[in-house]
Design a protein around this motif. Structure first.
Motif, PDB file in Angstrom:
ATOM      1  N   MET A 190      16.661 -13.517 -41.053  1.00 54.75           N
ATOM      2  CA  MET A 190      17.747 -14.206 -41.762  1.00 54.75           C
ATOM      3  C   MET A 190      18.656 -14.964 -40.803  1.00 54.75           C
ATOM      4  SD  MET A 190      18.945 -11.269 -44.451  1.00 54.75           S
ATOM      5  CE  MET A 190      17.733 -10.276 -45.303  1.00 54.75           C
ATOM      6  N   ASP A 191      18.300 -14.964 -39.532  1.00 53.11           N
ATOM      7  CA  ASP A 191      19.052 -15.666 -38.487  1.00 53.11           C
ATOM      8  C   ASP A 191      20.430 -15.048 -38.242  1.00 53.11           C
ATOM      9  OD1 ASP A 191      18.871 -17.538 -36.507  1.00 53.11           O
ATOM     10  OD2 ASP A 191      19.759 -19.162 -37.676  1.00 53.11           O
ATOM     11  N   LEU A 192      20.489 -13.726 -38.320  1.00 52.50           N
ATOM     12  CA  LEU A 192      21.746 -13.039 -38.046  1.00 52.50           C
ATOM     13  C   LEU A 192      22.178 -13.225 -36.596  1.00 52.50           C
ATOM     14  CD1 LEU A 192      24.043 -11.137 -38.858  1.00 52.50           C
ATOM     15  CD2 LEU A 192      22.531  -9.196 -38.404  1.00 52.50           C
ATOM     16  N   VAL A 193      21.190 -13.341 -35.690  1.00 55.33           N
ATOM     17  CA  VAL A 193      21.513 -13.488 -34.264  1.00 55.33           C
ATOM     18  C   VAL A 193      22.389 -14.721 -34.041  1.00 55.33           C
ATOM     19  CG1 VAL A 193      20.556 -13.927 -31.966  1.00 55.33           C
ATOM     20  CG2 VAL A 193      19.474 -12.243 -33.471  1.00 55.33           C
TER      21      VAL A 193
ATOM     22  N   LEU B  45      26.290 -14.787 -32.537  1.00 51.47           N
ATOM     23  CA  LEU B  45      26.675 -15.549 -31.343  1.00 51.47           C
ATOM     24  C   LEU B  45      27.811 -16.520 -31.656  1.00 51.47           C
ATOM     25  CD1 LEU B  45      23.118 -16.184 -29.880  1.00 51.47           C
ATOM     26  CD2 LEU B  45      24.910 -14.763 -28.867  1.00 51.47           C
ATOM     27  N   GLU B  46      27.804 -17.095 -32.849  1.00 52.81           N
ATOM     28  CA  GLU B  46      28.907 -17.969 -33.244  1.00 52.81           C
ATOM     29  C   GLU B  46      30.218 -17.178 -33.326  1.00 52.81           C
ATOM     30  OE1 GLU B  46      27.930 -19.931 -36.862  1.00 52.81           O
ATOM     31  OE2 GLU B  46      26.090 -20.822 -36.070  1.00 52.81           O
ATOM     32  N   ILE B  47      30.130 -15.950 -33.840  1.00 50.18           N
ATOM     33  CA  ILE B  47      31.317 -15.095 -33.907  1.00 50.18           C
ATOM     34  C   ILE B  47      31.818 -14.770 -32.507  1.00 50.18           C
ATOM     35  CG2 ILE B  47      32.119 -12.770 -34.513  1.00 50.18           C
ATOM     36  CD1 ILE B  47      30.275 -12.900 -36.955  1.00 50.18           C
ATOM     37  N   LEU B  48      30.887 -14.502 -31.586  1.00 50.74           N
ATOM     38  CA  LEU B  48      31.259 -14.073 -30.241  1.00 50.74           C
ATOM     39  C   LEU B  48      31.871 -15.183 -29.394  1.00 50.74           C
ATOM     40  CD1 LEU B  48      28.147 -11.842 -29.440  1.00 50.74           C
ATOM     41  CD2 LEU B  48      30.503 -11.065 -29.688  1.00 50.74           C
TER      42      LEU B  48
ATOM     43  N   CYS C 180      34.735  -8.810 -32.060  1.00 50.55           N
ATOM     44  CA  CYS C 180      33.789  -8.998 -30.954  1.00 50.55           C
ATOM     45  C   CYS C 180      32.991  -7.721 -30.696  1.00 50.55           C
ATOM     46  CB  CYS C 180      34.550  -9.410 -29.706  1.00 50.55           C
ATOM     47  SG  CYS C 180      33.494  -9.801 -28.296  1.00 50.55           S
ATOM     48  N   GLU C 181      33.653  -6.582 -30.684  1.00 49.78           N
ATOM     49  CA  GLU C 181      32.970  -5.300 -30.447  1.00 49.78           C
ATOM     50  C   GLU C 181      31.921  -5.029 -31.513  1.00 49.78           C
ATOM     51  OE1 GLU C 181      36.624  -2.841 -28.264  1.00 49.78           O
ATOM     52  OE2 GLU C 181      36.267  -2.637 -30.417  1.00 49.78           O
ATOM     53  N   LYS C 182      32.267  -5.287 -32.762  1.00 50.91           N
ATOM     54  CA  LYS C 182      31.331  -5.022 -33.858  1.00 50.91           C
ATOM     55  C   LYS C 182      30.139  -5.966 -33.803  1.00 50.91           C
ATOM     56  CE  LYS C 182      34.872  -3.093 -36.895  1.00 50.91           C
ATOM     57  NZ  LYS C 182      35.794  -2.843 -35.783  1.00 50.91           N
ATOM     58  N   ALA C 183      30.390  -7.241 -33.498  1.00 56.22           N
ATOM     59  CA  ALA C 183      29.295  -8.205 -33.397  1.00 56.22           C
ATOM     60  C   ALA C 183      28.351  -7.844 -32.250  1.00 56.22           C
ATOM     61  CB  ALA C 183      29.859  -9.612 -33.203  1.00 56.22           C
ATOM     62  N   LEU C 184      28.897  -7.422 -31.127  1.00 51.55           N
ATOM     63  CA  LEU C 184      28.067  -7.012 -29.986  1.00 51.55           C
ATOM     64  C   LEU C 184      27.254  -5.764 -30.321  1.00 51.55           C
ATOM     65  CD1 LEU C 184      30.571  -7.579 -27.042  1.00 51.55           C
ATOM     66  CD2 LEU C 184      28.390  -8.762 -27.366  1.00 51.55           C
ATOM     67  N   GLY C 185      27.853  -4.823 -31.042  1.00 52.10           N
ATOM     68  CA  GLY C 185      27.132  -3.616 -31.431  1.00 52.10           C
ATOM     69  C   GLY C 185      25.937  -3.926 -32.312  1.00 52.10           C
TER      70      GLY C 185
ATOM     71  N   HIS D  80      17.870 -18.877 -28.534  1.00 54.79           N
ATOM     72  CA  HIS D  80      19.211 -19.437 -28.711  1.00 54.79           C
ATOM     73  C   HIS D  80      19.840 -19.723 -27.350  1.00 54.79           C
ATOM     74  CE1 HIS D  80      23.179 -20.189 -30.286  1.00 54.79           C
ATOM     75  NE2 HIS D  80      22.751 -19.980 -31.531  1.00 54.79           N
ATOM     76  N   ALA D  81      20.284 -20.940 -27.164  1.00 57.32           N
ATOM     77  CA  ALA D  81      20.804 -21.369 -25.863  1.00 57.32           C
ATOM     78  C   ALA D  81      22.076 -20.639 -25.449  1.00 57.32           C
ATOM     79  CB  ALA D  81      21.063 -22.873 -25.890  1.00 57.32           C
ATOM     80  N   LEU D  82      22.825 -20.105 -26.414  1.00 57.15           N
ATOM     81  CA  LEU D  82      24.110 -19.469 -26.080  1.00 57.15           C
ATOM     82  C   LEU D  82      23.984 -17.985 -25.733  1.00 57.15           C
ATOM     83  CD1 LEU D  82      26.564 -20.939 -28.749  1.00 57.15           C
ATOM     84  CD2 LEU D  82      26.463 -21.482 -26.319  1.00 57.15           C
ATOM     85  N   THR D  83      22.824 -17.392 -25.965  1.00 57.75           N
ATOM     86  CA  THR D  83      22.724 -15.935 -25.855  1.00 57.75           C
ATOM     87  C   THR D  83      23.201 -15.409 -24.507  1.00 57.75           C
ATOM     88  OG1 THR D  83      20.881 -15.904 -27.421  1.00 57.75           O
ATOM     89  CG2 THR D  83      21.194 -13.956 -26.043  1.00 57.75           C
ATOM     90  N   ILE D  84      22.535 -15.802 -23.438  1.00 59.97           N
ATOM     91  CA  ILE D  84      22.873 -15.257 -22.118  1.00 59.97           C
ATOM     92  C   ILE D  84      24.259 -15.687 -21.654  1.00 59.97           C
ATOM     93  CG2 ILE D  84      22.224 -15.237 -19.678  1.00 59.97           C
ATOM     94  CD1 ILE D  84      20.528 -13.451 -21.463  1.00 59.97           C
ATOM     95  N   PRO D  85      24.638 -16.966 -21.729  1.00 59.52           N
ATOM     96  CA  PRO D  85      25.993 -17.343 -21.292  1.00 59.52           C
ATOM     97  C   PRO D  85      27.100 -16.589 -22.019  1.00 59.52           C
ATOM     98  CG  PRO D  85      24.647 -19.299 -21.587  1.00 59.52           C
ATOM     99  CD  PRO D  85      23.852 -18.162 -22.128  1.00 59.52           C
ATOM    100  N   VAL D  86      26.968 -16.455 -23.351  1.00 56.14           N
ATOM    101  CA  VAL D  86      28.017 -15.790 -24.127  1.00 56.14           C
ATOM    102  C   VAL D  86      28.068 -14.300 -23.830  1.00 56.14           C
ATOM    103  CG1 VAL D  86      28.707 -15.115 -26.466  1.00 56.14           C
ATOM    104  CG2 VAL D  86      28.076 -17.481 -25.992  1.00 56.14           C
ATOM    105  N   ILE D  87      26.907 -13.638 -23.788  1.00 55.79           N
ATOM    106  CA  ILE D  87      26.890 -12.187 -23.583  1.00 55.79           C
ATOM    107  C   ILE D  87      27.370 -11.826 -22.181  1.00 55.79           C
ATOM    108  CG2 ILE D  87      25.474 -10.110 -23.627  1.00 55.79           C
ATOM    109  CD1 ILE D  87      25.941 -11.504 -26.338  1.00 55.79           C
TER     110      ILE D  87
END
Length: 440
Positions: free
Chosen positions: A301-304, A308-311, A319-324, A342-349
């Motif tokens: 469903m593209d939750l990932v 990432l948009e939330i983060l 932020c804590e809940k989205a990361l969990g 997703h291009a933002l995954t590593i930079p954002v995390i």
């Protein structure tokens, strides 16, 4: 001692020839003051000892376990508080006489609900339920809701006399018949229950039944904004009491996952978004045999992408809940593939490491560890990207400042993996720690 209110005439400033401010002193008559707080009484009540107190203060005194009169120290023959209408009327008249000094008239207090009244209303609600009298039941529930909204005292009294269990049972009874036919009544019950959250165990079990859960999922999909908010908050509260049992029942309901996604995609308020994320977290982190399928469904469903948009820009709790949730999703192959793409995954995390909170750092390290350890590409693309955004420096600093044992093990393993790829790219210093001397 003379007790006074210091007030300023005409909005607070009156200029004299010397530009001095003139303070006016209005003396509060001693018999208008509560003997406990020494403030002007808003709802004077008299005890069996004949002493008058402000209702809020004397109730707090009794709730603390004191059953004596604070002034006379006599044991109270009765805890009944009799409204002192004479004193209250005198106080109101005094306020009106001094309104030119900025004193507002105290409103006439509403008579608080009693336990007997609550039980009578609940008895009538149950009787209307047995006869499936939606109109009468709705009116009674609204009456209970209005009384609960009047004051915290009423709310406590209503809850203490079993209203939560009764309303939960009524909700389940009508939902089992037809939640579409009784939609208006069920919405009213759910709204009333919101006043008395968190639910107790018995009420939670009742609302955790398949019929009640199906009704709330239907509300999530078809209700107005207020009803959708109430439904997701109720589901979160119910699941938190009995995660495994309720998660399994909830996950089997058609459209439940899509309904939760809708709450995140079309935010109602931060509270409902957090509640939706918490429900999803319970679902994707449970020990059920179907958990892998649930993770895969949310990944599809593209939750990932939503997470990432939330983060990118969110406050600490969200932020804590989205990361969990993202950490749990990355336990599945489908979840990791979505994260890789997703291009933002590593930079954002990586940015969230040491930036939000200890729990956010633990989730962030765990996500990066899962993505790096399970990468199947030969070019080590994720590891190289992590190096480029400063993961190496952050992990070194994390080990220096300290962290939990499991996070320490993952950070150490990540450093070993990153170190093997350092010669494949030029590391860019993290902007968060640009002044820290690089250890290599």
């Amino acid at each position: 001692m003379i007790w006074t209110w210091r007030l300023r005439r005409g909005g607070g400033r009156r200029r004299t020839g010397k530009n001095h401010q003139l303070d006016l002193k209005v003396t509060i008559p001693p018999h208008f003051r509560c003997p406990i707080s020494l403030d002007l009484m808003k709802d004077p009540v008299t005890l069996s000892t004949g002493i008058t107190y402000d209702r809020e203060n004397i109730e707090a005194w009794m709730e603390a376990g004191n059953y004596t009169c604070p002034v006379t120290n006599q044991a109270l023959r009765s805890i009944e508080q009799i409204p002192n209408h004479s004193i209250r009327k005198m106080i109101q008249d005094w306020c009106v006489q001094n309104r030119s000094h900025g004193i507002e008239r105290i409103p006439t207090p509403r008579v608080p609900v009693t336990g007997i009244e609550v039980m009578e209303i609940l008895s009538e609600i149950m009787d209307a339920t047995r006869h499936e009298d939606q109109s009468k039941c709705k009116d009674l529930v609204m009456k209970l809701k209005v009384k609960g909204e009047e004051s915290d005292r009423n709310k406590k009294c209503i809850k203490a006399n079993g209203a939560v269990r009764t309303l939960a049972a009524v909700f389940n009874a009508f939902a089992a018949v037809s939640f579409q036919k009784y939609e208006v009544l069920l919405e009213e019950i759910l709204s009333t229950l919101m006043l008395m959250f968190p639910l107790d165990g018995e009420a939670g079990l009742t609302l955790g039944s398949p019929d009640s859960l199906r009704c709330m999922v239907w509300f999530l999909k078809n209700g107005d904004l207020s009803t959708r908010r109430n439904a997701v908050l109720a589901i979160k509260d119910i699941i938190s009491m009995d995660k495994e049992h309720v998660v399994e029942a909830f996950a089997r309901i058609e459209g439940a996952k899509e309904a939760l996604m809708k709450i995140i995609q079309e935010p109602i308020c931060p509270t409902s978004t957090k509640a939706s994320l918490m429900v999803i977290y319970y679902m994707v982190s449970s020990s059920l045999t179907s958990t892998d399928n649930i993770r895969s469904d949310f990944a599809e469903m593209d939750l990932v992408s939503l997470l990432l948009e939330i983060l990118v820009d969110s406050e600490k709790s969200l932020c804590e809940k989205a990361l969990g949730v993202l950490d749990a999703i990355c336990c599945s192959e489908e979840g990791r593939q979505k994260a890789y793409s997703h291009a933002l995954t590593i930079p954002v995390i990586v940015k969230k490491i040491l930036r939000v909170s200890d729990i956010a750092t633990e989730f962030s390290v765990s996500i990066v560890w899962k993505l790096c350890k399970n990468e199947k590409r030969d070019d080590g693309g994720v590891l190289v990207e992590a190096l480029q955004v400063g993961a190496f420096q952050k992990l070194l600093l994390l080990l220096q400042v300290g962290c939990g044992e499991r996070t320490k093990e993952k950070a150490t393993e990540l450093l070993k993996l990153l170190n093997l790829n350092r010669d494949r790219c030029e590391c860019i210093d993290s902007m968060d720690f640009k002044d820290i001397k690089r250890p290599f």
